[in-house]
Design a protein around this motif. Structure first.
Motif, PDB file in Angstrom:
ATOM      1  N   VAL A  81      51.128 -28.914  23.839  1.00 43.85           N
ATOM      2  CA  VAL A  81      50.277 -29.562  24.841  1.00 43.85           C
ATOM      3  C   VAL A  81      50.563 -28.946  26.205  1.00 43.85           C
ATOM      4  O   VAL A  81      51.712 -28.927  26.667  1.00 43.85           O
ATOM      5  CB  VAL A  81      50.506 -31.081  24.877  1.00 43.85           C
ATOM      6  N   THR A  82      49.519 -28.441  26.847  1.00 41.85           N
ATOM      7  CA  THR A  82      49.604 -27.879  28.185  1.00 41.85           C
ATOM      8  C   THR A  82      48.421 -28.412  28.994  1.00 41.85           C
ATOM      9  O   THR A  82      47.646 -29.228  28.510  1.00 41.85           O
ATOM     10  CB  THR A  82      49.549 -26.336  28.151  1.00 41.85           C
ATOM     11  N   SER A  83      48.264 -27.929  30.197  1.00 47.94           N
ATOM     12  CA  SER A  83      47.068 -28.211  30.975  1.00 47.94           C
ATOM     13  C   SER A  83      46.629 -26.920  31.642  1.00 47.94           C
ATOM     14  O   SER A  83      47.418 -25.990  31.820  1.00 47.94           O
ATOM     15  CB  SER A  83      47.316 -29.297  32.028  1.00 47.94           C
ATOM     16  N   GLY A  84      45.353 -26.863  31.999  1.00 47.93           N
ATOM     17  CA  GLY A  84      44.836 -25.657  32.619  1.00 47.93           C
ATOM     18  C   GLY A  84      43.496 -25.910  33.269  1.00 47.93           C
ATOM     19  O   GLY A  84      42.842 -26.934  33.022  1.00 47.93           O
ATOM     20  N   LEU A  85      43.088 -24.999  34.112  1.00 46.76           N
ATOM     21  CA  LEU A  85      41.803 -25.102  34.788  1.00 46.76           C
ATOM     22  C   LEU A  85      40.690 -24.668  33.848  1.00 46.76           C
ATOM     23  O   LEU A  85      40.755 -23.592  33.248  1.00 46.76           O
ATOM     24  CB  LEU A  85      41.804 -24.243  36.054  1.00 46.76           C
ATOM     25  N   ARG A  86      39.674 -25.498  33.723  1.00 45.71           N
ATOM     26  CA  ARG A  86      38.529 -25.194  32.879  1.00 45.71           C
ATOM     27  C   ARG A  86      37.261 -25.692  33.582  1.00 45.71           C
ATOM     28  O   ARG A  86      37.317 -26.498  34.508  1.00 45.71           O
ATOM     29  CB  ARG A  86      38.639 -25.885  31.513  1.00 45.71           C
ATOM     30  N   ARG A  87      36.116 -25.216  33.116  1.00 45.91           N
ATOM     31  CA  ARG A  87      34.819 -25.668  33.619  1.00 45.91           C
ATOM     32  C   ARG A  87      34.022 -26.276  32.462  1.00 45.91           C
ATOM     33  O   ARG A  87      33.070 -25.672  31.968  1.00 45.91           O
ATOM     34  CB  ARG A  87      34.045 -24.502  34.230  1.00 45.91           C
ATOM     35  N   PRO A  88      34.374 -27.465  32.003  1.00 46.34           N
ATOM     36  CA  PRO A  88      33.656 -28.050  30.865  1.00 46.34           C
ATOM     37  C   PRO A  88      32.158 -28.191  31.101  1.00 46.34           C
ATOM     38  O   PRO A  88      31.357 -28.005  30.187  1.00 46.34           O
ATOM     39  CB  PRO A  88      34.326 -29.412  30.684  1.00 46.34           C
ATOM     40  N   ASP A  89      31.777 -28.542  32.335  1.00 40.80           N
ATOM     41  CA  ASP A  89      30.353 -28.702  32.661  1.00 40.80           C
ATOM     42  C   ASP A  89      29.953 -27.837  33.859  1.00 40.80           C
ATOM     43  O   ASP A  89      28.911 -28.059  34.463  1.00 40.80           O
ATOM     44  CB  ASP A  89      30.015 -30.162  32.931  1.00 40.80           C
ATOM     45  N   GLY A  90      30.793 -26.870  34.188  1.00 42.94           N
ATOM     46  CA  GLY A  90      30.552 -26.016  35.337  1.00 42.94           C
ATOM     47  C   GLY A  90      31.442 -26.334  36.518  1.00 42.94           C
ATOM     48  O   GLY A  90      31.608 -25.509  37.417  1.00 42.94           O
ATOM     49  N   VAL A  91      32.042 -27.529  36.536  1.00 48.18           N
ATOM     50  CA  VAL A  91      32.910 -27.945  37.636  1.00 48.18           C
ATOM     51  C   VAL A  91      34.357 -27.675  37.247  1.00 48.18           C
ATOM     52  O   VAL A  91      34.824 -28.109  36.189  1.00 48.18           O
ATOM     53  CB  VAL A  91      32.714 -29.432  37.968  1.00 48.18           C
ATOM     54  N   LEU A  92      35.065 -26.961  38.113  1.00 46.57           N
ATOM     55  CA  LEU A  92      36.452 -26.596  37.844  1.00 46.57           C
ATOM     56  C   LEU A  92      37.349 -27.829  37.926  1.00 46.57           C
ATOM     57  O   LEU A  92      37.292 -28.596  38.897  1.00 46.57           O
ATOM     58  CB  LEU A  92      36.913 -25.550  38.864  1.00 46.57           C
ATOM     59  N   LYS A  93      38.182 -27.993  36.895  1.00 47.18           N
ATOM     60  CA  LYS A  93      39.054 -29.161  36.837  1.00 47.18           C
ATOM     61  C   LYS A  93      40.229 -28.875  35.917  1.00 47.18           C
ATOM     62  O   LYS A  93      40.108 -28.127  34.935  1.00 47.18           O
ATOM     63  CB  LYS A  93      38.275 -30.387  36.320  1.00 47.18           C
ATOM     64  N   HIS A  94      41.365 -29.477  36.228  1.00 47.33           N
ATOM     65  CA  HIS A  94      42.505 -29.414  35.320  1.00 47.33           C
ATOM     66  C   HIS A  94      42.239 -30.332  34.131  1.00 47.33           C
ATOM     67  O   HIS A  94      41.942 -31.521  34.304  1.00 47.33           O
ATOM     68  CB  HIS A  94      43.785 -29.861  36.034  1.00 47.33           C
TER      69      HIS A  94
END
Length: 580
Positions: free
Chosen positions: A89-102
């Motif tokens: 389990v980690t975390s990272g920056l992604r754009r699930p719907d276009g908005v950048l979020k951890h």
């Protein structure tokens, strides 16, 4: 010198002839024959392994883009086995719907890998916590965990969290009688709202010798989505300036993907947003057979409604595979956080279409101009189009009004052995700094440093409301929970480790609609339904009303009961039952 030639699942190295080489040039036909034999054996071994269930499928095996195609054919005919998984389990920056979020990632993916199993399987998951300064715990939502109470994952009740840098191995067995749509999710802090979850599907074994065809099954995980972190959203809810209003979501995701309109962002909350125009299909329907959608509401707050253009949807089962009687309709709504429903797509569609997801905005206490409450997701179809099958059709099916078949309630006694009357409410009290707290029977839950199952009951503090139910192995008690909701909005309550029958539900339009069987002869709104009560593990308790739930206390352990709205659980709307 060698030249590399690639096959479908292997690579063959053939000698490269040169003018000075003593190695004879291989014959072309012989090379083709060798290549064909090895490729056939390799592909065959892979198919055999999957068919026998030695390697469980995950969502990545069937997902391209946002599609989650399930594989019942790999599980319904095999023997029960042990599924062993290793997750980081980690975390990272992604754009699930276009908005950048951890977001939270399991083995680098969001949502986490899908577990497919069959009844009777043993599941072993080694979880490595590589988050920075965050603890975590996972709960296996809807599974009975019979005999595995300490693996249930409810921090403060049955589990201690996995500290940063440490590992923990979840090890439990699925009951032989359990099958259906389940899921796993974080049961620590508010991590579920930021993506720490995934699907868990338990297939029902097919009768030996059965030749019935299997439908195409699709996992559809729907959630409301916040562009701020869940911690920031909780801070808003518990801030005096929030006036006790739950944070309204900003977007909608299906299987971790969406397409937010960047122009909807408000100046007061600027976003790092990139338009997503070209999306892969969310669902890919097979016109040559039946299609079943296994839908999970993994959201933090809002209920969701579903429709697919040009088709009707027929509910088949809810939560952990409990069959329902439902009419096909153009639209089904609302499915609330923690609830699941299996729907048959009826009939196959003629052309490509779209899935329409609608958030239930009736509970929103303020408008969010950044939110469009209706989103569309591409649906593709392949195979030869078929004639549309006629059927009973309604414009809308209310999932909260479903019933089960009469035969499913034959074991219900006419009276319960024990009855608990519960009152849930959200309050802002001066002694608690006037920020909202959830209460059940005047107790606002907080986890202790150690889980309750490891402590003597005398050491439990004032935040633990845990009624005791005597366990009798030969004759388990039947228990009624009369769960009153004193709030102006509904609460989806989930009971760990147990299914229950919904005997009665009621919502008042003019008073509080509460019910106390010790003081009232008849419940408001009518008598109990013993003919076709719905069997569930998560139920929506209506606003200004109640729900009567009956379950058999045949599963020893301490089992949590809580509201599945993230903000209500995080502020104390929880309790537990001890069956011992």
């Amino acid at each position: 010198m060698s030249r590399k030639r690639s096959g479908n699942a292997s690579e063959i190295l053939l000698p490269e002839a040169t003018p000075n080489s003593t190695t004879p040039r291989p014959r072309t036909k012989r090379n083709i024959l060798i290549f064909a034999i090895i490729s056939f054996l390799t592909i065959g071994s892979i198919l055999l392994a999957h068919t026998q269930g030695h390697e469980p499928y995950t969502a990545e095996d069937g997902a391209r883009g946002g599609r989650y195609l399930l594989h019942p054919e790999a599980h319904v005919d095999r023997q029960a086995t042990t599924i062993t998984l290793g997750w980081t389990v980690t975390s990272g920056l992604r754009r699930p719907d276009g908005v950048l979020k951890h977001v939270y990632l399991i083995n680098g993916v969001f949502p986490g890998p899908t577990i497919e199993a069959r009844s009777g399987d043993r599941v072993v998951v080694k979880v490595k916590n590589e988050l920075v300064d965050e603890e975590l715990s996972l709960h296996w939502h809807g599974l009975s965990m019979r005999g595995w109470n300490d693996q249930d994952g409810a921090v403060g009740i049955t589990s201690s969290p996995i500290t940063a840098g440490d590992s923990f191995t979840y090890d439990f067995r699925i009951e032989d009688t359990q099958h259906g749509t389940f899921w796993y999710h974080a049961h620590s802090a508010v991590q579920r709202a930021d993506g720490l979850f995934g699907g868990l599907v338990v297939h029902k074994p097919r009768s030996r010798g059965s030749s019935r065809s299997l439908p195409a099954e699709h996992l559809v995980i729907v959630q409301d989505w916040y562009h701020r972190t869940a911690g920031e959203a909780l801070e808003f809810y518990t801030h005096l300036g929030g006036f006790g209003n739950e944070p309204v979501p900003d977007s909608i995701l299906v299987n971790g993907r969406g397409a937010y309109n960047c122009s909807d962002a408000v100046p007061a909350r600027p976003l790092d947003c990139e338009p997503i125009d070209d999306r892969d299909a969310t669902i890919e329907l097979d016109r040559n057979r039946e299609n079943v959608l296994r839908v999970i509401n993994a959201g933090a707050y809002a209920g969701i409604g579903l429709s697919i253009e040009n088709v009707v949807l027929k509910p088949l089962a809810v939560d952990g595979g409990h069959a329902v009687v439902g009419t096909a309709a153009s639209r089904v709504k609302f499915l609330h956080p923690g609830e699941r429903v299996n729907v048959l797509v009826e009939p196959t569609i003629i052309g490509d279409s779209h899935l329409e997801v609608t958030l239930d905005s009736s509970t929103f206490n303020y408008p969010n101009p950044a939110l469009t409450p209706v989103h569309h997701f591409p649906v593709l179809a392949y195979g030869k189009p078929k004639q549309r099958r006629a059927g009973i059709q309604k414009e809308e099916m209310n999932l909260q009004a479903l019933t089960s078949s009469p035969a499913s309630s034959n074991i219900l006694p006419s009276q319960a052995d024990m009855t608990f009357v519960l009152y849930s409410i959200t309050q802002k009290l001066a002694r608690l700094d006037n920020v909202p707290h959830g209460f059940i029977n005047n107790t606002s839950w907080r986890p202790q440093l150690s889980p309750l199952i490891t402590m003597d009951r005398a050491l439990w503090d004032k935040h633990q409301f845990v009624p005791h139910i005597p366990y009798n192995e030969s004759s388990p008690k039947w228990v009624d929970l009369v769960l009153n909701n004193l709030d102006e909005e509904s609460h989806p309550f989930h009971l760990h480790g147990n299914d229950f029958y919904v005997l009665s539900k009621y919502s008042s339009s003019w008073n509080w609609g509460s019910y106390n069987p010790y003081e009232q002869d008849q419940p408001p709104g009518g008598s109990y339904d013993f003919e076709s009560p719905l069997k569930k593990d998560t139920v929506l308790v209506p606003r200004r009303g109640y729900a009567v739930l009956r379950f058999r206390a045949d599963n020893p352990g301490i089992w949590m009961l809580h509201c599945h709205v993230m903000w209500h659980l995080a502020t104390g709307m929880a309790m537990a039952f001890e069956v011992s």
